[in-house]
Design a protein around this motif. Structure first.
Motif, PDB file in Angstrom:
ATOM      1  N   ALA A   1      -4.192  16.244 -11.872  1.00  0.00           N
ATOM      2  CA  ALA A   1      -4.468  14.774 -12.535  1.00  0.00           C
ATOM      3  C   ALA A   1      -5.838  14.550 -11.677  1.00  0.00           C
ATOM      4  O   ALA A   1      -6.064  14.730 -10.473  1.00  0.00           O
ATOM      5  N   GLU A   2      -6.686  13.873 -12.356  1.00  0.00           N
ATOM      6  CA  GLU A   2      -8.026  13.321 -11.793  1.00  0.00           C
ATOM      7  C   GLU A   2      -7.674  11.730 -11.363  1.00  0.00           C
ATOM      8  O   GLU A   2      -6.895  11.297 -12.090  1.00  0.00           O
ATOM      9  N   THR A   3      -8.535  11.312 -10.616  1.00  0.00           N
ATOM     10  CA  THR A   3      -8.571   9.877 -10.163  1.00  0.00           C
ATOM     11  C   THR A   3      -8.488   8.994 -11.146  1.00  0.00           C
ATOM     12  O   THR A   3      -7.625   8.021 -11.372  1.00  0.00           O
ATOM     13  N   ARG A   4      -9.220   9.243 -12.146  1.00  0.00           N
ATOM     14  CA  ARG A   4      -9.483   8.211 -13.448  1.00  0.00           C
ATOM     15  C   ARG A   4      -8.145   8.267 -14.519  1.00  0.00           C
ATOM     16  O   ARG A   4      -7.525   7.048 -14.589  1.00  0.00           O
TER      17      ARG A   4
ATOM     18  N   THR B   1      -3.723   1.089 -12.237  1.00  0.00           N
ATOM     19  CA  THR B   1      -4.302   0.299 -11.055  1.00  0.00           C
ATOM     20  C   THR B   1      -5.640   0.646 -10.954  1.00  0.00           C
ATOM     21  O   THR B   1      -6.187   1.578 -11.637  1.00  0.00           O
ATOM     22  N   PRO B   2      -6.390  -0.265 -10.588  1.00  0.00           N
ATOM     23  CA  PRO B   2      -7.983   0.254 -10.366  1.00  0.00           C
ATOM     24  C   PRO B   2      -8.233   1.456  -9.730  1.00  0.00           C
ATOM     25  O   PRO B   2      -7.408   1.941  -8.862  1.00  0.00           O
ATOM     26  N   GLU B   3      -9.190   2.094 -10.311  1.00  0.00           N
ATOM     27  CA  GLU B   3      -9.604   3.342  -9.798  1.00  0.00           C
ATOM     28  C   GLU B   3      -9.926   3.670  -8.384  1.00  0.00           C
ATOM     29  O   GLU B   3      -9.363   4.433  -7.569  1.00  0.00           O
ATOM     30  N   ARG B   4     -10.578   2.364  -7.734  1.00  0.00           N
ATOM     31  CA  ARG B   4     -10.890   2.323  -6.391  1.00  0.00           C
ATOM     32  C   ARG B   4      -9.543   2.439  -5.325  1.00  0.00           C
ATOM     33  O   ARG B   4      -9.610   2.961  -4.273  1.00  0.00           O
ATOM     34  N   VAL B   5      -8.730   1.738  -5.957  1.00  0.00           N
ATOM     35  CA  VAL B   5      -7.374   1.337  -5.105  1.00  0.00           C
ATOM     36  C   VAL B   5      -6.682   3.011  -5.103  1.00  0.00           C
ATOM     37  O   VAL B   5      -6.057   3.417  -4.303  1.00  0.00           O
TER      38      VAL B   5
ATOM     39  N   VAL C   1       1.339   6.791  -6.970  1.00  0.00           N
ATOM     40  CA  VAL C   1       0.410   7.667  -7.172  1.00  0.00           C
ATOM     41  C   VAL C   1       1.034   9.371  -6.724  1.00  0.00           C
ATOM     42  O   VAL C   1       0.718  10.228  -7.479  1.00  0.00           O
ATOM     43  N   LEU C   2       1.593   9.506  -5.809  1.00  0.00           N
ATOM     44  CA  LEU C   2       2.260  10.763  -5.472  1.00  0.00           C
ATOM     45  C   LEU C   2       3.231  11.011  -6.564  1.00  0.00           C
ATOM     46  O   LEU C   2       3.274  12.252  -6.791  1.00  0.00           O
TER      47      LEU C   2
ATOM     48  N   GLY D   1       0.944  -1.476  -0.020  1.00  0.00           N
ATOM     49  CA  GLY D   1      -0.118  -0.005  -0.216  1.00  0.00           C
ATOM     50  C   GLY D   1       0.869   1.356   0.093  1.00  0.00           C
ATOM     51  O   GLY D   1       0.607   2.320  -0.768  1.00  0.00           O
ATOM     52  N   HIS D   2       1.957   1.328   0.780  1.00  0.00           N
ATOM     53  CA  HIS D   2       2.978   2.492   0.813  1.00  0.00           C
ATOM     54  C   HIS D   2       3.470   2.758  -0.484  1.00  0.00           C
ATOM     55  O   HIS D   2       3.529   3.836  -1.116  1.00  0.00           O
ATOM     56  N   ARG D   3       4.098   1.527  -0.934  1.00  0.00           N
ATOM     57  CA  ARG D   3       4.720   1.543  -2.335  1.00  0.00           C
ATOM     58  C   ARG D   3       3.723   2.188  -3.448  1.00  0.00           C
ATOM     59  O   ARG D   3       4.068   3.014  -4.345  1.00  0.00           O
TER      60      ARG D   3
END
Length: 101
Positions: free
Chosen positions: A54-57, A65-69, A44-45, A37-39
């Motif tokens: 940037a947007e989530t999608r 990676t899946p959007e929910r993650v 993402v960072l 999770g930290h990696r």
């Protein structure tokens, strides 16, 4: 197997060793899940740093990676104060993020 043979022959040292190994293995597995999770947070960072707004999608597509993650990663990064929402009044899927200043 060691736990079963130790129990059958009343070798309690072997039984306790086998149980200790099982507990250690479970702990290492749990630690690996936390580190994963930290990696992912760092990936993402880095993407948000390179692509302010940037947007989530879009982040999910870029890092594979899946959007929910990614939403969970962004939530942790926001709580940590590393990223901030650019616009909070839009649908959650359309929210954009940038590095905190």
């Amino acid at each position: 197997m060691n736990a079963w043979t130790a129990q059958a022959s009343a070798d309690y040292a072997a039984l306790s060793t086998a149980l200790c190994l099982c507990v250690c293995a479970a702990g290492l597995f749990g630690e690996d899940l936390v580190q994963r999770g930290h990696r992912q947070d760092l990936v993402v960072l880095a993407h948000v740093a390179a692509h302010p707004g940037a947007e989530t999608r879009g982040i999910a597509r870029a890092v594979g990676t899946p959007e929910r993650v990614v939403a969970r990663n962004l939530s942790r990064l926001t709580e940590s104060g590393l990223v901030v929402l650019v616009d909070d009044d839009v649908h959650p899927a359309l929210r954009s993020y940038r590095l905190a200043t």
